[in-house]
Motif scaffolding. Structure first.
Motif, short mmCIF file in Angstrom:
data_model
loop_
_atom_site.label_atom_id
_atom_site.label_comp_id
_atom_site.label_asym_id
_atom_site.label_seq_id
_atom_site.Cartn_x
_atom_site.Cartn_y
_atom_site.Cartn_z
N GLY A 181 0.80 -1.21 0.00
CA GLY A 181 0.00 0.00 0.00
C GLY A 181 0.83 1.26 0.00
N LEU A 182 0.16 2.39 -0.18
CA LEU A 182 0.76 3.71 -0.12
C LEU A 182 0.19 4.43 1.09
N TRP A 183 1.07 4.93 1.95
CA TRP A 183 0.69 5.48 3.24
C TRP A 183 1.02 6.96 3.30
N SER A 184 0.19 7.73 3.99
CA SER A 184 0.47 9.16 4.10
C SER A 184 -0.37 9.79 5.19
N VAL A 185 -0.07 11.06 5.45
CA VAL A 185 -0.85 11.90 6.36
C VAL A 185 -1.36 13.09 5.58
N SER A 186 -2.63 13.43 5.78
CA SER A 186 -3.23 14.60 5.15
C SER A 186 -3.99 15.37 6.22
N GLY A 187 -3.42 16.49 6.67
CA GLY A 187 -4.05 17.24 7.75
C GLY A 187 -4.11 16.42 9.01
N GLU A 188 -5.31 16.17 9.50
CA GLU A 188 -5.50 15.38 10.72
C GLU A 188 -5.80 13.92 10.43
N LEU A 189 -5.69 13.51 9.17
CA LEU A 189 -6.06 12.15 8.77
C LEU A 189 -4.84 11.30 8.42
N ALA A 190 -4.89 10.04 8.80
CA ALA A 190 -3.96 9.03 8.29
C ALA A 190 -4.64 8.33 7.13
N LYS A 191 -3.87 8.03 6.08
CA LYS A 191 -4.47 7.45 4.89
C LYS A 191 -3.60 6.30 4.37
N VAL A 192 -4.26 5.31 3.79
CA VAL A 192 -3.58 4.24 3.08
C VAL A 192 -4.44 3.86 1.89
N SER A 193 -3.80 3.61 0.76
CA SER A 193 -4.50 3.15 -0.44
C SER A 193 -3.86 1.88 -0.95
N ALA A 194 -4.69 0.97 -1.41
CA ALA A 194 -4.21 -0.32 -1.90
C ALA A 194 -5.28 -0.94 -2.79
N THR A 195 -4.90 -1.97 -3.53
CA THR A 195 -5.86 -2.75 -4.30
C THR A 195 -6.13 -4.05 -3.57
N ALA A 196 -7.19 -4.71 -3.95
CA ALA A 196 -7.54 -5.98 -3.30
C ALA A 196 -6.42 -7.00 -3.44
N GLN A 197 -5.69 -6.93 -4.55
CA GLN A 197 -4.60 -7.89 -4.80
C GLN A 197 -3.41 -7.69 -3.85
N ASP A 198 -3.34 -6.52 -3.20
CA ASP A 198 -2.22 -6.27 -2.27
C ASP A 198 -2.33 -7.10 -1.00
N GLY A 199 -3.53 -7.52 -0.65
CA GLY A 199 -3.68 -8.42 0.49
C GLY A 199 -3.92 -7.76 1.83
N LEU A 200 -4.20 -6.44 1.85
CA LEU A 200 -4.53 -5.78 3.11
C LEU A 200 -6.00 -6.02 3.44
N GLN A 201 -6.29 -6.34 4.68
CA GLN A 201 -7.66 -6.57 5.13
C GLN A 201 -8.03 -5.53 6.18
N VAL A 202 -9.18 -4.89 6.02
CA VAL A 202 -9.67 -3.92 6.98
C VAL A 202 -10.26 -4.68 8.17
N LEU A 203 -9.74 -4.44 9.36
CA LEU A 203 -10.18 -5.23 10.51
C LEU A 203 -11.64 -4.95 10.88
N SER A 204 -12.07 -3.71 10.76
CA SER A 204 -13.43 -3.37 11.19
C SER A 204 -14.49 -4.04 10.34
N SER A 205 -14.19 -4.33 9.09
CA SER A 205 -15.17 -4.95 8.18
C SER A 205 -14.77 -6.34 7.74
N GLU A 206 -13.51 -6.72 8.01
CA GLU A 206 -12.93 -8.00 7.55
C GLU A 206 -12.97 -8.12 6.03
N ALA A 207 -13.02 -6.99 5.33
CA ALA A 207 -13.05 -6.97 3.87
C ALA A 207 -11.68 -6.54 3.35
N PRO A 208 -11.31 -6.98 2.13
CA PRO A 208 -10.06 -6.51 1.54
C PRO A 208 -10.12 -5.01 1.30
#
Length: 256
Positions: free
Chosen positions: A44-71
């Motif tokens: 993924g690509l990680w960054s900070v924007s103002g007061e927010l933390a951000k990450v972007s990725a595709t489903a193929q990268d294999g990151l899973q969101v814990l709150s939803s258990e979705a890729p």
């Protein structure tokens, strides 16, 4: 000779420490950049924007969101308060914790396959010794004192609310330690001259609540390492300068 309650305490400590994503599983602490970029060991690509933390990725990268258990397929944002942490994402055996410390965002990776975790056979300790039990006297301050402190990470400032002082004798010398409240009990964070050799850089001790006259007992056989004593990726509080004992406290936990 170790007493039975201390042995039970040690057994519980050694059983609870090696949880799959506990303190022994830490593998990195990485600060998020201002512009989208890669971090070690996670996609993924990680960054900070103002007061927010951000990450972007595709489903193929294999990151899973814990709150939803979705890729994660797109961008994920989060806003945390200072000193807040949240378990945010998963990548295989790695749990990715998002944290805000010192006004900056960081991720801390916790890997259930980490060598420190899988090689854990218990925290080494000194043999139980009665000479490291001291009777003390606690004097509570009229008003707690909020003190600025350093932590295990130079980028992370800290604070300690000191509620009073404990005076006691150890190794034939008089000592005083500044105490924090820890529920009904007290907590003392301390240096001693064994640090960096037999023991970690510093340790802490929980002291049972004082009686009505302020009497307490300090049993340094129960002295524990902070998580930073096991890992370079902790942000644990350092003791105040006043909490330095100029004797070796050869009791409690050694360094791992």
């Amino acid at each position: 000779m170790a007493n039975s309650s201390w042995q039970q305490f040690r057994d519980h400590r050694n059983q609870s420490l090696p949880s799959p994503h506990g303190w022994l599983s830490l593998t990195s602490l990485q600060w998020l950049p201002n512009e989208p970029g890669k971090l070690d060991g996670v996609p993924g690509l990680w960054s900070v924007s103002g007061e927010l933390a951000k990450v972007s990725a595709t489903a193929q990268d294999g990151l899973q969101v814990l709150s939803s258990e979705a890729p994660l397929d797109g961008e994920l944002r989060a806003e945390l308060a200072e000193n807040e942490s949240v378990n945010w994402l998963r990548f295989g055996t790695v749990l990715i914790e998002l944290a805000k410390r010192g006004g900056s965002y960081a991720i801390r990776t916790r890997d259930s396959a980490a060598p420190t975790l899988n090689g854990f056979k218990g925290v080494p300790t000194f043999d139980y010794a009665d000479e490291f039990i001291a009777d003390g006297q606690f004097v509570r301050y009229p008003t707690p004192q909020l003190r600025e402190i350093a932590t295990a990470n130079p980028r992370v400032p800290g604070q300690a609310e000191i509620v009073g002082e404990i005076s006691f004798e150890l190794a034939g010398q008089s000592h005083t330690l500044l105490a924090q409240q820890n529920g009904d009990d007290l907590l003392v964070n301390f240096h001693d001259t064994s640090n960096g050799e037999q023991t970690a850089g510093w340790r802490f001790l929980t002291v049972k609540a004082p009686d009505d006259a302020g009497a307490v007992q300090l049993d340094f056989n129960y002295a524990l390492n902070w998580p930073s004593g096991f890992s370079a990726f902790g942000t644990c509080p350092r003791p105040l300068a006043e909490n330095t004992l100029d004797v070796p406290v050869l009791a409690g936990e050694k360094h791992l």
